[in-house]
Design an enzyme around this catalytic site. Structure first.
Site, PDB file in Angstrom:
ATOM      1  N   HIS A 147       0.828  -1.206   0.000  1.00 49.83           N
ATOM      2  CA  HIS A 147       0.000   0.000   0.000  1.00 49.83           C
ATOM      3  C   HIS A 147       0.863   1.257   0.000  1.00 49.83           C
ATOM      4  CE1 HIS A 147      -3.048  -2.826   1.414  1.00 49.83           C
ATOM      5  NE2 HIS A 147      -3.977  -1.893   1.321  1.00 49.83           N
ATOM      6  N   ASN A 178       8.020  -4.037   3.409  1.00 45.72           N
ATOM      7  CA  ASN A 178       6.603  -3.784   3.632  1.00 45.72           C
ATOM      8  C   ASN A 178       6.145  -4.199   5.024  1.00 45.72           C
ATOM      9  OD1 ASN A 178       3.855  -3.182   2.964  1.00 45.72           O
ATOM     10  ND2 ASN A 178       3.515  -5.345   2.527  1.00 45.72           N
ATOM     11  N   GLU A 282      13.501  15.142  -2.974  1.00 47.02           N
ATOM     12  CA  GLU A 282      13.276  15.957  -4.174  1.00 47.02           C
ATOM     13  C   GLU A 282      14.393  15.751  -5.191  1.00 47.02           C
ATOM     14  OE1 GLU A 282      10.719  19.919  -3.164  1.00 47.02           O
ATOM     15  OE2 GLU A 282      12.860  20.000  -2.743  1.00 47.02           O
ATOM     16  N   GLN A 298       9.126  26.407   3.140  1.00 49.84           N
ATOM     17  CA  GLN A 298       9.589  25.241   2.379  1.00 49.84           C
ATOM     18  C   GLN A 298      11.069  24.984   2.619  1.00 49.84           C
ATOM     19  OE1 GLN A 298       8.609  24.680  -1.799  1.00 49.84           O
ATOM     20  NE2 GLN A 298       7.106  26.330  -1.670  1.00 49.84           N
TER      21      GLN A 298
END
Length: 308
Positions: A147, A178, A282, A298
């Protein structure tokens, strides 16, 4: 959030389609957009065309902090196709057979007693030209149906939990990633970061090609239709419960970012070993995270390293 379907004049529709550029295997970031006007198609046969959707920008919006890849629900963006499934919003990559990222809001009322439905199923609201990943597509691959938005974050109702079992919310995830490192971080987010006093804005995604599951290394599964990612990441922004969420997120907010290897043989069971910065994620993905916040906020949040 409910999609608003509009019947568009043919000439206008042609202009919309002309504005879309076909993309390659990696999600390409179009021109910057804001979440209050996102192009959207409502699913089924209508998902084969571009429509118009005004996103919910009120408190608790799943993409209140921004649209990391400027995804658009236009069929001409098959590698960066915006989907809104009421309980989460994501960028779907039909060329990889899974999500680039999924974003959602979490608060105490999202966690209830409805339980886990285990209703894994194809997302039939995707455009008909996209390959349909099935509930059995990961069978015998050595990878879990991992998920993005967790089942445990959506137990307030059966409908909420079922929404997390759409295959458009799944990635091929190494079992030890997971079920151990990732599962413990999900529990930590629900019970410690959020709990009863806080609310969280969460973005999860994956990138790269090639992971190692319980059956060994693989770059794709399901006959080459689903790409196995190399890394799996998540960003969590935490603020006290309250109103006017966007304006309350300052440089002092708590931010947790992790980036884990999708490798069953090397991944640690301790998620804390994978703490990183939003800026590092990023740099690895090319996405613009937290883009709806003021620039100075930010910058401060993207440099933070969480200390548990």
């Amino acid at each position: 959030m409910q999609a608003k379907k509009l019947l568009l004049p043919a000439a206008f529709l042609l202009l919309i389609l002309a504005a879309c550029e076909k993309q390659g295997d990696v999600a390409v970031k179009p021109a910057a957009s804001t979440p209050d006007t996102i192009r959207y198609s409502g699913g089924g046969s209508s998902a084969d065309t571009c429509g118009t959707y005004t996103a919910n920008t009120s408190d608790d919006s799943h993409i209140l902090l921004g649209n990391p890849s400027s995804a658009q629900p236009c069929i001409e963006f098959p590698a960066n196709y915006l989907i809104d499934r009421d309980y989460w919003v994501g960028s779907y990559n039909s060329l990889r057979g899974g999500p680039n990222w999924v974003s959602w809001h979490l608060q105490a009322s999202d966690v209830g007693s409805s339980g886990r439905t285990d209703d894994f199923r194809a997302d039939t609201e995707l455009p008909s030209t996209f390959y349909q990943v099935q509930s059995t597509s990961f069978t015998s691959s050595g990878f879990d149906r991992g998920h993005n938005c967790p089942s445990g974050d959506r137990t307030s109702s059966v409908a909420a939990n079922e929404a997390t079992f759409l295959m458009s919310n799944m990635i091929p995830q190494a079992p030890n990633n997971n079920q151990k490192a990732w599962a413990t971080f999900e529990d930590y987010t629900r019970n410690t970061l959020a709990g009863s006093a806080n609310e969280c804005f969460i973005i999860m995604g994956s990138y790269g090609t090639g992971g190692t599951g319980s059956a060994g290394a693989a770059t794709t599964i399901d006959g080459g239709n689903v790409t196995v990612p190399r890394k799996v990441w998540k960003v969590v922004v935490v603020i006290p419960v309250g109103d006017n969420d966007l304006s309350r997120i300052t440089s002092s907010a708590t931010v947790v970012a992790i980036d884990t290897p999708n490798d069953n043989t090397t991944v640690s069971t301790n998620w804390k070993e994978y703490i990183t910065t939003v800026k590092a994620i990023e740099d690895s993905t090319g996405y613009s995270l937290l883009s709806n916040l003021p620039t100075d906020v930010q910058t401060a949040l993207k440099a933070k390293v969480y200390v548990p």
